[in-house]
Design a protein around this motif. Structure first.
Motif, PDB file in Angstrom:
ATOM      1  N   LEU A   1       0.834  -1.210   0.000  1.00 38.76           N
ATOM      2  CA  LEU A   1       0.000   0.000   0.000  1.00 38.76           C
ATOM      3  C   LEU A   1       0.867   1.257   0.000  1.00 38.76           C
ATOM      4  CD1 LEU A   1      -1.612  -2.329   1.856  1.00 38.76           C
ATOM      5  CD2 LEU A   1      -3.331  -0.541   1.834  1.00 38.76           C
ATOM      6  N   LEU A   2       1.793   1.298  -0.956  1.00 38.04           N
ATOM      7  CA  LEU A   2       2.800   2.356  -0.973  1.00 38.04           C
ATOM      8  C   LEU A   2       2.298   3.637  -1.625  1.00 38.04           C
ATOM      9  CD1 LEU A   2       5.906   0.281  -2.095  1.00 38.04           C
ATOM     10  CD2 LEU A   2       5.397   1.083   0.219  1.00 38.04           C
ATOM     11  N   ARG A   3       2.725   4.745  -1.069  1.00 38.02           N
ATOM     12  CA  ARG A   3       2.597   6.035  -1.752  1.00 38.02           C
ATOM     13  C   ARG A   3       3.686   6.110  -2.814  1.00 38.02           C
ATOM     14  NH1 ARG A   3       2.033   6.826   3.786  1.00 38.02           N
ATOM     15  NH2 ARG A   3       0.063   7.773   4.446  1.00 38.02           N
ATOM     16  N   ARG A   4       3.508   6.984  -3.788  1.00 35.36           N
ATOM     17  CA  ARG A   4       4.515   7.108  -4.856  1.00 35.36           C
ATOM     18  C   ARG A   4       5.885   7.446  -4.287  1.00 35.36           C
ATOM     19  NH1 ARG A   4       2.143  11.598  -8.650  1.00 35.36           N
ATOM     20  NH2 ARG A   4       1.973  12.513  -6.581  1.00 35.36           N
ATOM     21  N   SER A   5       5.926   8.367  -3.315  1.00 38.08           N
ATOM     22  CA  SER A   5       7.207   8.777  -2.738  1.00 38.08           C
ATOM     23  C   SER A   5       7.880   7.622  -2.010  1.00 38.08           C
ATOM     24  CB  SER A   5       6.998   9.950  -1.776  1.00 38.08           C
ATOM     25  OG  SER A   5       6.090   9.601  -0.740  1.00 38.08           O
ATOM     26  N   GLU A   6       7.087   6.762  -1.370  1.00 36.80           N
ATOM     27  CA  GLU A   6       7.643   5.608  -0.670  1.00 36.80           C
ATOM     28  C   GLU A   6       8.207   4.596  -1.661  1.00 36.80           C
ATOM     29  OE1 GLU A   6       4.408   5.963   3.005  1.00 36.80           O
ATOM     30  OE2 GLU A   6       4.173   4.431   1.460  1.00 36.80           O
ATOM     31  N   THR A   7       7.512   4.405  -2.768  1.00 35.89           N
ATOM     32  CA  THR A   7       7.996   3.483  -3.803  1.00 35.89           C
ATOM     33  C   THR A   7       9.311   3.981  -4.386  1.00 35.89           C
ATOM     34  OG1 THR A   7       5.676   3.012  -4.364  1.00 35.89           O
ATOM     35  CG2 THR A   7       7.351   2.277  -5.919  1.00 35.89           C
ATOM     36  N   ALA A   8       9.379   5.272  -4.649  1.00 37.01           N
ATOM     37  CA  ALA A   8      10.587   5.851  -5.246  1.00 37.01           C
ATOM     38  C   ALA A   8      11.776   5.771  -4.304  1.00 37.01           C
ATOM     39  CB  ALA A   8      10.325   7.313  -5.634  1.00 37.01           C
ATOM     40  N   ALA A   9      11.533   5.789  -3.003  1.00 38.28           N
ATOM     41  CA  ALA A   9      12.624   5.835  -2.020  1.00 38.28           C
ATOM     42  C   ALA A   9      13.214   4.464  -1.697  1.00 38.28           C
ATOM     43  CB  ALA A   9      12.123   6.487  -0.729  1.00 38.28           C
ATOM     44  N   LEU A  10      12.613   3.381  -2.178  1.00 37.74           N
ATOM     45  CA  LEU A  10      13.055   2.034  -1.797  1.00 37.74           C
ATOM     46  C   LEU A  10      14.424   1.687  -2.373  1.00 37.74           C
ATOM     47  CD1 LEU A  10       9.726   0.036  -2.187  1.00 37.74           C
ATOM     48  CD2 LEU A  10      10.871   0.669  -0.052  1.00 37.74           C
ATOM     49  N   ARG A  11      15.237   1.035  -1.542  1.00 38.75           N
ATOM     50  CA  ARG A  11      16.542   0.530  -1.962  1.00 38.75           C
ATOM     51  C   ARG A  11      16.528  -0.992  -1.879  1.00 38.75           C
ATOM     52  NH1 ARG A  11      19.696   4.083   2.597  1.00 38.75           N
ATOM     53  NH2 ARG A  11      18.624   6.075   2.235  1.00 38.75           N
ATOM     54  N   TRP A  12      17.482  -1.613  -2.553  1.00 35.73           N
ATOM     55  CA  TRP A  12      17.539  -3.077  -2.512  1.00 35.73           C
ATOM     56  C   TRP A  12      17.809  -3.585  -1.103  1.00 35.73           C
ATOM     57  CZ3 TRP A  12      15.244  -5.792  -5.898  1.00 35.73           C
ATOM     58  CH2 TRP A  12      15.187  -5.390  -7.230  1.00 35.73           C
ATOM     59  N   SER A  13      18.498  -2.796  -0.285  1.00 35.85           N
ATOM     60  CA  SER A  13      18.763  -3.224   1.088  1.00 35.85           C
ATOM     61  C   SER A  13      17.496  -3.230   1.938  1.00 35.85           C
ATOM     62  CB  SER A  13      19.807  -2.309   1.739  1.00 35.85           C
ATOM     63  OG  SER A  13      19.367  -0.972   1.765  1.00 35.85           O
ATOM     64  N   ASP A  14      16.426  -2.581   1.459  1.00 32.98           N
ATOM     65  CA  ASP A  14      15.155  -2.564   2.186  1.00 32.98           C
ATOM     66  C   ASP A  14      14.342  -3.833   1.950  1.00 32.98           C
ATOM     67  OD1 ASP A  14      15.735   0.023   3.047  1.00 32.98           O
ATOM     68  OD2 ASP A  14      14.774   0.933   1.287  1.00 32.98           O
ATOM     69  N   PHE A  15      14.741  -4.607   0.951  1.00 31.07           N
ATOM     70  CA  PHE A  15      14.002  -5.817   0.567  1.00 31.07           C
ATOM     71  C   PHE A  15      14.710  -7.063   1.090  1.00 31.07           C
ATOM     72  CE2 PHE A  15      13.788  -9.205  -2.764  1.00 31.07           C
ATOM     73  CZ  PHE A  15      12.519  -9.668  -2.452  1.00 31.07           C
ATOM     74  N   GLU A  16      13.928  -7.978   1.661  1.00 33.12           N
ATOM     75  CA  GLU A  16      14.501  -9.217   2.182  1.00 33.12           C
ATOM     76  C   GLU A  16      13.563 -10.375   1.869  1.00 33.12           C
ATOM     77  OE1 GLU A  16      15.787 -11.243   6.467  1.00 33.12           O
ATOM     78  OE2 GLU A  16      15.510  -9.072   6.304  1.00 33.12           O
ATOM     79  N   GLU A  17      14.082 -11.380   1.178  1.00 27.47           N
ATOM     80  CA  GLU A  17      13.290 -12.566   0.866  1.00 27.47           C
ATOM     81  C   GLU A  17      13.288 -13.514   2.065  1.00 27.47           C
ATOM     82  OE1 GLU A  17      12.874 -16.077  -2.548  1.00 27.47           O
ATOM     83  OE2 GLU A  17      14.532 -14.632  -2.631  1.00 27.47           O
ATOM     84  N   GLN A  18      12.146 -14.127   2.335  1.00 26.84           N
ATOM     85  CA  GLN A  18      12.001 -15.051   3.448  1.00 26.84           C
ATOM     86  C   GLN A  18      12.105 -16.494   2.971  1.00 26.84           C
ATOM     87  OE1 GLN A  18      11.515 -13.569   6.710  1.00 26.84           O
ATOM     88  NE2 GLN A  18      12.131 -11.879   5.359  1.00 26.84           N
ATOM     89  N   SER A  19      12.289 -17.421   3.905  1.00 29.87           N
ATOM     90  CA  SER A  19      12.482 -18.833   3.552  1.00 29.87           C
ATOM     91  C   SER A  19      11.250 -19.455   2.901  1.00 29.87           C
ATOM     92  CB  SER A  19      12.846 -19.634   4.816  1.00 29.87           C
ATOM     93  OG  SER A  19      11.822 -19.519   5.798  1.00 29.87           O
ATOM     94  N   ASP A  20      10.065 -18.888   3.156  1.00 25.90           N
ATOM     95  CA  ASP A  20       8.849 -19.447   2.559  1.00 25.90           C
ATOM     96  C   ASP A  20       8.533 -18.851   1.192  1.00 25.90           C
ATOM     97  OD1 ASP A  20       8.066 -16.909   3.218  1.00 25.90           O
ATOM     98  OD2 ASP A  20       6.295 -17.489   4.384  1.00 25.90           O
ATOM     99  N   GLY A  21       9.426 -18.003   0.670  1.00 24.55           N
ATOM    100  CA  GLY A  21       9.220 -17.421  -0.657  1.00 24.55           C
ATOM    101  C   GLY A  21       8.573 -16.053  -0.636  1.00 24.55           C
ATOM    102  N   SER A  22       8.036 -15.673   0.497  1.00 20.61           N
ATOM    103  CA  SER A  22       7.483 -14.321   0.613  1.00 20.61           C
ATOM    104  C   SER A  22       8.629 -13.352   0.896  1.00 20.61           C
ATOM    105  CB  SER A  22       6.436 -14.262   1.726  1.00 20.61           C
ATOM    106  OG  SER A  22       7.040 -14.439   3.004  1.00 20.61           O
ATOM    107  N   GLY A  23       8.319 -12.101   1.143  1.00 18.56           N
ATOM    108  CA  GLY A  23       9.370 -11.128   1.411  1.00 18.56           C
ATOM    109  C   GLY A  23       8.912 -10.082   2.407  1.00 18.56           C
ATOM    110  N   ARG A  24       9.832  -9.204   2.767  1.00 20.96           N
ATOM    111  CA  ARG A  24       9.538  -8.081   3.644  1.00 20.96           C
ATOM    112  C   ARG A  24      10.201  -6.834   3.073  1.00 20.96           C
ATOM    113  NH1 ARG A  24       7.153 -11.919   4.832  1.00 20.96           N
ATOM    114  NH2 ARG A  24       6.834 -12.886   6.870  1.00 20.96           N
ATOM    115  N   ILE A  25       9.536  -5.704   3.230  1.00 22.66           N
ATOM    116  CA  ILE A  25      10.071  -4.424   2.778  1.00 22.66           C
ATOM    117  C   ILE A  25      10.088  -3.458   3.955  1.00 22.66           C
ATOM    118  CG2 ILE A  25       9.350  -2.316   1.558  1.00 22.66           C
ATOM    119  CD1 ILE A  25      10.939  -3.857  -0.300  1.00 22.66           C
TER     120      ILE A  25
END
Length: 352
Positions: free
Chosen positions: A202-226
């Motif tokens: 449920l991201l705002r445009r500014s939040e989407t633009a600000a994301l870095r790869w270090s903010d993303f983490e894949e989990q063992s079940d295939g899902s992820g966290r941001i």
């Protein structure tokens, strides 16, 4: 606040372009004309608010300061009668883009900007005076304006955008595929990742633009966290972690460069460009032109409401400070499960 009634001659509307420019200059002089406590407070306020809020409020202040110069009054402190006189001026203005009268919500936005102006100055101020509330109420009663929101980009719409991307990939794999085919395929994959991630979180445009790869983490079940480091309602930067579905994780893995710098931007796009990309992706998917950069956020809120999640849960998932916008976004879904809808569900086939 003084209690005398204020009557002023209003500026000539034919001079509005010069009027606005004069207001912009007045705002700059007021806050930045000289180094000191006021300039420091203004900079502190800017640091605690989003760029969009700062830009919007400065536009409102420009109009107000120009009007104050014409009326021969100081901008602060503003009496309720002074504010009402400004409201009377605003209600006669037109939107420079549509040519239609200024919407009541725009005037309400101006009142919020006035409150912020007084807060920066350390002055008490409220819009609850009868003179102000009655003036705004009268405008709302006379107006036939209904606030129009961009259409929500729901799951079925996201699937349509993904189908376009899959078709583009098939074309790019052909023996006779051109460089343009490959560019279209790459672009479509990015569009899918933007749409799916913005919906999940449920991201705002500014939040989407600000994301870095270090903010993303894949989990063992295939899902992820941001990790959302900072948002409109989290100006202190406490951060919030949000869930990412398996489908979105796969979409992100498809666009992640090999050896990507962890601190590099995921999409490498500005907030406004992300909004334009979402709108264009919807058009290519045959969904029409009623979508915008806010559509992903709104669409997921609608999907959650349709699955009977309550407004408090949705507001928490999307980082809304209050449930008001959630109620606005999901009013169609709420109507579909309201008392009348449930009444008709209980009727037999011959009674419907």
């Amino acid at each position: 606040m003084p209690s005398n009634i204020m009557i002023v001659e209003q500026p000539d509307r034919a001079l509005e372009p010069q009027f606005v420019q004069r207001g912009e200059q007045a705002v700059s002089r007021f806050f930045l004309g000289e180094e000191g406590e006021r300039a420091r407070r203004f900079q502190d306020w800017i640091g605690n608010h989003s760029a969009n809020t700062v830009r919007t409020y400065r536009t409102q202040w420009s109009n107000y300061f120009a009007w104050c110069e014409f009326a021969g009054v100081d901008p602060v402190p503003a009496s309720p009668y002074q504010v009402r006189a400004w409201i009377d001026f605003r209600k006669g203005q037109t939107n420079p883009v549509t040519g239609k009268p200024i919407a009541p919500n725009t005037i309400s936005q101006g009142l919020a900007a006035l409150k912020a102006l007084h807060e920066i100055e350390g002055l008490q101020y409220t819009n609850d005076y009868p003179e102000i509330k009655n003036a705004l109420g009268a405008i709302r009663r006379k107006s036939d304006h209904v606030q129009r929101q961009a259409r929500g980009l729901q799951l079925e719409h996201a699937y349509a955008i993904r189908a376009v991307a899959e078709d583009a990939r098939r074309r790019a794999r052909r023996k006779r595929a051109t460089a343009a085919d490959h560019r279209r395929a790459d672009r479509a994959l990015v569009d899918v990742a933007i749409v799916f991630l913005a919906r999940d979180c449920l991201l705002r445009r500014s939040e989407t633009a600000a994301l870095r790869w270090s903010d993303f983490e894949e989990q063992s079940d295939g899902s992820g966290r941001i990790l959302i480091r900072k948002s409109k309602t989290d100006q202190e930067g406490k951060g919030q972690v949000r869930f990412v579905s398996r489908a979105t994780v796969e979409a992100l893995k498809r666009i992640r460069p090999k050896g990507a710098d962890p601190e590099a931007s995921i999409f490498g796009l500005s907030s406004s460009t992300i909004g334009a990309r979402v709108k264009r992706a919807c058009e290519r998917g045959g969904l029409g032109e009623a979508f915008s950069g806010h559509s992903c956020r709104r669409g997921m809120a609608q999907d959650l409401a349709a699955k009977s999640f309550n407004t408090a849960e949705i507001a928490d998932a999307g980082g809304w400070a209050s449930e008001g916008m959630v109620v606005l976004y999901t009013r169609h879904e709420e109507a579909g499960r309201g008392a009348v809808a449930r009444f008709h569900e209980g009727l037999g086939p011959s009674e419907r």
